[in-house]
Scaffold this motif. Structure first.
Motif, PDB file in Angstrom:
ATOM      1  N   SER A  84     -10.739  -4.500 -15.656  1.00 46.98           N
ATOM      2  CA  SER A  84     -11.043  -4.377 -14.228  1.00 46.98           C
ATOM      3  C   SER A  84     -10.557  -5.600 -13.451  1.00 46.98           C
ATOM      4  CB  SER A  84     -12.543  -4.178 -14.013  1.00 46.98           C
ATOM      5  OG  SER A  84     -13.292  -5.241 -14.567  1.00 46.98           O
ATOM      6  N   THR A  85     -10.310  -6.713 -14.162  1.00 44.73           N
ATOM      7  CA  THR A  85      -9.813  -7.907 -13.480  1.00 44.73           C
ATOM      8  C   THR A  85      -8.436  -7.673 -12.881  1.00 44.73           C
ATOM      9  OG1 THR A  85     -11.097  -9.316 -14.955  1.00 44.73           O
ATOM     10  CG2 THR A  85      -9.312 -10.367 -13.753  1.00 44.73           C
ATOM     11  N   GLU A  86      -7.599  -6.864 -13.530  1.00 47.56           N
ATOM     12  CA  GLU A  86      -6.302  -6.526 -12.933  1.00 47.56           C
ATOM     13  C   GLU A  86      -6.509  -5.871 -11.576  1.00 47.56           C
ATOM     14  OE1 GLU A  86      -2.367  -3.666 -13.424  1.00 47.56           O
ATOM     15  OE2 GLU A  86      -3.935  -3.546 -14.937  1.00 47.56           O
ATOM     16  N   LEU A  87      -7.473  -4.976 -11.498  1.00 48.75           N
ATOM     17  CA  LEU A  87      -7.748  -4.276 -10.247  1.00 48.75           C
ATOM     18  C   LEU A  87      -8.307  -5.214  -9.188  1.00 48.75           C
ATOM     19  CD1 LEU A  87      -9.309  -1.163 -11.967  1.00 48.75           C
ATOM     20  CD2 LEU A  87      -7.176  -1.156 -10.666  1.00 48.75           C
ATOM     21  N   ILE A  88      -9.172  -6.133  -9.607  1.00 46.11           N
ATOM     22  CA  ILE A  88      -9.735  -7.101  -8.668  1.00 46.11           C
ATOM     23  C   ILE A  88      -8.622  -7.891  -7.988  1.00 46.11           C
ATOM     24  CG2 ILE A  88     -11.073  -9.260  -8.545  1.00 46.11           C
ATOM     25  CD1 ILE A  88     -12.888  -8.028 -10.768  1.00 46.11           C
ATOM     26  N   HIS A  89      -7.591  -8.237  -8.736  1.00 42.33           N
ATOM     27  CA  HIS A  89      -6.480  -8.996  -8.168  1.00 42.33           C
ATOM     28  C   HIS A  89      -5.514  -8.114  -7.387  1.00 42.33           C
ATOM     29  CE1 HIS A  89      -6.986 -13.141  -9.734  1.00 42.33           C
ATOM     30  NE2 HIS A  89      -7.811 -12.523 -10.564  1.00 42.33           N
ATOM     31  N   LEU A  90      -5.449  -6.833  -7.716  1.00 39.50           N
ATOM     32  CA  LEU A  90      -4.563  -5.928  -6.985  1.00 39.50           C
ATOM     33  C   LEU A  90      -5.104  -5.580  -5.596  1.00 39.50           C
ATOM     34  CD1 LEU A  90      -3.366  -3.270  -9.611  1.00 39.50           C
ATOM     35  CD2 LEU A  90      -1.925  -4.844  -8.304  1.00 39.50           C
ATOM     36  N   LEU A  91      -6.409  -5.417  -5.498  1.00 37.14           N
ATOM     37  CA  LEU A  91      -6.984  -4.865  -4.269  1.00 37.14           C
ATOM     38  C   LEU A  91      -6.697  -5.683  -3.014  1.00 37.14           C
ATOM     39  CD1 LEU A  91     -10.343  -3.540  -5.734  1.00 37.14           C
ATOM     40  CD2 LEU A  91      -8.417  -2.179  -4.896  1.00 37.14           C
ATOM     41  N   PRO A  92      -6.860  -7.009  -3.018  1.00 36.56           N
ATOM     42  CA  PRO A  92      -6.564  -7.755  -1.786  1.00 36.56           C
ATOM     43  C   PRO A  92      -5.087  -7.733  -1.408  1.00 36.56           C
ATOM     44  CG  PRO A  92      -7.930  -9.052  -3.286  1.00 36.56           C
ATOM     45  CD  PRO A  92      -7.425  -7.879  -4.068  1.00 36.56           C
ATOM     46  N   ARG A  93      -4.214  -7.406  -2.367  1.00 40.73           N
ATOM     47  CA  ARG A  93      -2.783  -7.326  -2.072  1.00 40.73           C
ATOM     48  C   ARG A  93      -2.368  -5.908  -1.662  1.00 40.73           C
ATOM     49  NH1 ARG A  93      -2.311 -10.003  -7.240  1.00 40.73           N
ATOM     50  NH2 ARG A  93      -1.044  -8.279  -8.033  1.00 40.73           N
ATOM     51  N   THR A  94      -3.244  -4.946  -1.951  1.00 36.91           N
ATOM     52  CA  THR A  94      -2.924  -3.546  -1.675  1.00 36.91           C
ATOM     53  C   THR A  94      -3.421  -3.103  -0.306  1.00 36.91           C
ATOM     54  OG1 THR A  94      -3.024  -3.025  -4.038  1.00 36.91           O
ATOM     55  CG2 THR A  94      -3.204  -1.172  -2.516  1.00 36.91           C
ATOM     56  N   PHE A  95      -4.596  -3.588   0.072  1.00 42.88           N
ATOM     57  CA  PHE A  95      -5.209  -3.133   1.322  1.00 42.88           C
ATOM     58  C   PHE A  95      -5.222  -4.277   2.336  1.00 42.88           C
ATOM     59  CE2 PHE A  95      -6.855  -0.555  -2.136  1.00 42.88           C
ATOM     60  CZ  PHE A  95      -6.520   0.709  -1.672  1.00 42.88           C
ATOM     61  N   PRO A  96      -4.849  -3.999   3.577  1.00 44.30           N
ATOM     62  CA  PRO A  96      -4.677  -5.062   4.578  1.00 44.30           C
ATOM     63  C   PRO A  96      -5.997  -5.680   5.008  1.00 44.30           C
ATOM     64  CG  PRO A  96      -4.422  -2.895   5.590  1.00 44.30           C
ATOM     65  CD  PRO A  96      -4.526  -2.665   4.115  1.00 44.30           C
ATOM     66  N   GLY A  97      -5.931  -6.943   5.359  1.00 43.61           N
ATOM     67  CA  GLY A  97      -7.093  -7.664   5.851  1.00 43.61           C
ATOM     68  C   GLY A  97      -6.894  -9.155   5.699  1.00 43.61           C
ATOM     69  N   ARG A  98      -7.839  -9.919   6.222  1.00 43.95           N
ATOM     70  CA  ARG A  98      -7.722 -11.379   6.128  1.00 43.95           C
ATOM     71  C   ARG A  98      -9.047 -12.067   5.837  1.00 43.95           C
ATOM     72  NH1 ARG A  98      -9.706 -13.942  10.489  1.00 43.95           N
ATOM     73  NH2 ARG A  98     -10.253 -12.706  12.325  1.00 43.95           N
ATOM     74  N   LYS A  99     -10.157 -11.323   6.014  1.00 40.37           N
ATOM     75  CA  LYS A  99     -11.466 -11.963   5.902  1.00 40.37           C
ATOM     76  C   LYS A  99     -12.377 -11.113   5.020  1.00 40.37           C
ATOM     77  CE  LYS A  99     -15.097 -13.751   8.995  1.00 40.37           C
ATOM     78  NZ  LYS A  99     -15.576 -13.758  10.401  1.00 40.37           N
ATOM     79  N   ALA A 100     -12.908 -11.717   3.943  1.00 43.26           N
ATOM     80  CA  ALA A 100     -13.730 -10.975   2.985  1.00 43.26           C
ATOM     81  C   ALA A 100     -15.093 -11.628   2.806  1.00 43.26           C
ATOM     82  CB  ALA A 100     -13.016 -10.885   1.640  1.00 43.26           C
ATOM     83  N   LEU A 101     -16.060 -10.791   2.480  1.00 38.40           N
ATOM     84  CA  LEU A 101     -17.418 -11.239   2.198  1.00 38.40           C
ATOM     85  C   LEU A 101     -17.757 -10.882   0.760  1.00 38.40           C
ATOM     86  CD1 LEU A 101     -19.995 -12.487   3.520  1.00 38.40           C
ATOM     87  CD2 LEU A 101     -20.753 -10.129   3.970  1.00 38.40           C
ATOM     88  N   VAL A 102     -18.272 -11.854   0.016  1.00 39.61           N
ATOM     89  CA  VAL A 102     -18.660 -11.646  -1.378  1.00 39.61           C
ATOM     90  C   VAL A 102     -20.164 -11.812  -1.500  1.00 39.61           C
ATOM     91  CG1 VAL A 102     -18.458 -12.503  -3.744  1.00 39.61           C
ATOM     92  CG2 VAL A 102     -16.436 -12.451  -2.266  1.00 39.61           C
TER      93      VAL A 102
END
Length: 359
Positions: A84-102
């Motif tokens: 799932s770590t591959e997906l975690i790194h793919l998602l911010p590069r796949t979907f547009p945006g600039r500001k995230a909340l964790v």
């Protein structure tokens, strides 16, 4: 404050530093199924050795079909990945945006993936004094500041607390209202599968659910995970993946694991019972506070002055046991550590060692 991107499960490096074989260390730092992998996996891997002469099935079609049957979803709603770590790194590069909340404390890879993709990362900190409960009104207020992506792990890691499905539905609604893309990490939900939100995300193109076969199915060395999402969301993710990211052995092991319903039942029964026993025994040791959890690990806080998780880790390592110092998790300090639920005899060794160190 910057938080080091470190993980549990680094038993090989620890063993090298100590001059020991990895098998000599009881690893409580990695939360892996204490029963090991499903019995049929070894046989399936052996039988598939000749397949290694060929490239892996790029689309992992057979594994996707097995996952679709296991979860009761269409295979077009599944993206298989190298953990799932591959997906975690793919998602911010796949979907547009600039500001995230964790929502934190949380797995360090969320922030690392976002930072590498150029995102701003903020944290929604859950309070230890409130058992790390997520309050939806407070989350709604935070999302009002304008976030493009939200990362939430359920059950929480390292806290282990479970957000009930009805509350997850509330989070999905909040994200829809605020225009926030939701990344819901269910890496440990297999231990309480009935609370999975997998069917709640399928109709929402702005949500993705992450699953891991590392923990419950006990195959971390093969690196296998997947996403469940609306078909159009899955298609966007797959388009960004490197070719052949999931090797043949991982695909074979995944299919064999999913086929063993008795193994799944036995795992849930054992872990549920042993977690409850371990939690009660840890709570009986003076100077420790145990947080309620629903996964295969427990978060513990040291209440004794002068004793830190780092000090305790070092002392236990000398006895051949490795715990997870949680001081590098956002929102936690040097008083927190995490232990995996392992076999009863191993857990008893840990309990005796902790009692001796805190006497």
């Amino acid at each position: 404050m910057a938080i080091a991107h470190e993980h549990g499960g680094n038993v090989f490096a620890v063993a090298r530093n100590l001059g020991l074989a990895p098998e000599r260390i009881i690893d409580f730092s990695a939360s892996i199924n204490p029963l090991g992998m499903a019995p049929g996996v070894r046989e399936a891997l052996t039988a598939s050795l000749d397949r290694l002469l060929h490239y892996p099935d790029k689309g992992a079609a057979e594994l996707k079909q097995a996952l679709a049957a296991y979860h009761g979803v269409d295979s077009s709603s599944i993206a298989v990945a190298n953990g799932s770590t591959e997906l975690i790194h793919l998602l911010p590069r796949t979907f547009p945006g600039r500001k995230a909340l964790v929502v934190a404390p949380a797995f360090a890879e969320y922030a690392l993936a976002l930072e590498r993709a150029g995102w701003q990362v903020d944290y929604f900190l859950l309070a230890p004094d409130d058992d790390f409960v997520l309050r939806l009104p407070e989350l709604a207020q935070a999302l009002g500041a304008g976030y493009d992506m939200l990362f939430l792990c359920n059950p929480g890691n390292p806290a282990g607390n479970l957000l009930p499905q009805r509350e997850v539905a509330g989070v999905i609604d909040l994200c829809r209202e605020s225009g926030t893309f939701l990344v819901l990490d269910e890496a440990f939900i297999d231990f309480c599968e009935e609370e999975s939100a997998k069917h709640l995300v399928l109709g929402n193109p702005r949500a993705v659910l992450l699953r891991s076969m590392t923990k419950f199915f006990g195959i971390p060395g093969l690196r296998l995970g997947y996403a469940i999402a609306a078909a159009e969301t899955v298609a966007q993710i797959v388009a960004q993946q490197d070719p052949w990211s999931v090797n043949t052995a991982a695909q074979v092991a995944g299919i064999a694991s999913l086929a063993d319903a008795e193994y799944c039942r036995r795992t849930r029964s054992y872990v549920d019972g042993e977690r409850v026993r371990l939690a009660a025994a840890l709570a009986d040791i003076p100077g420790l506070r145990v947080f309620p959890g629903r996964a295969n690990y427990l978060l513990v806080r040291i209440l004794r002055e002068g004793v830190t998780a780092g000090v305790l880790r070092k002392a236990l390592l000398a006895k051949g046991m490795l715990i997870r110092d949680c001081s590098n998790f956002q929102g936690l300090d040097q008083s927190f550590f995490r232990v995996a639920v392992r076999l009863k005899e191993e857990n008893d060794l840990l309990l005796r060692a902790l009692a001796a160190e805190l006497a």
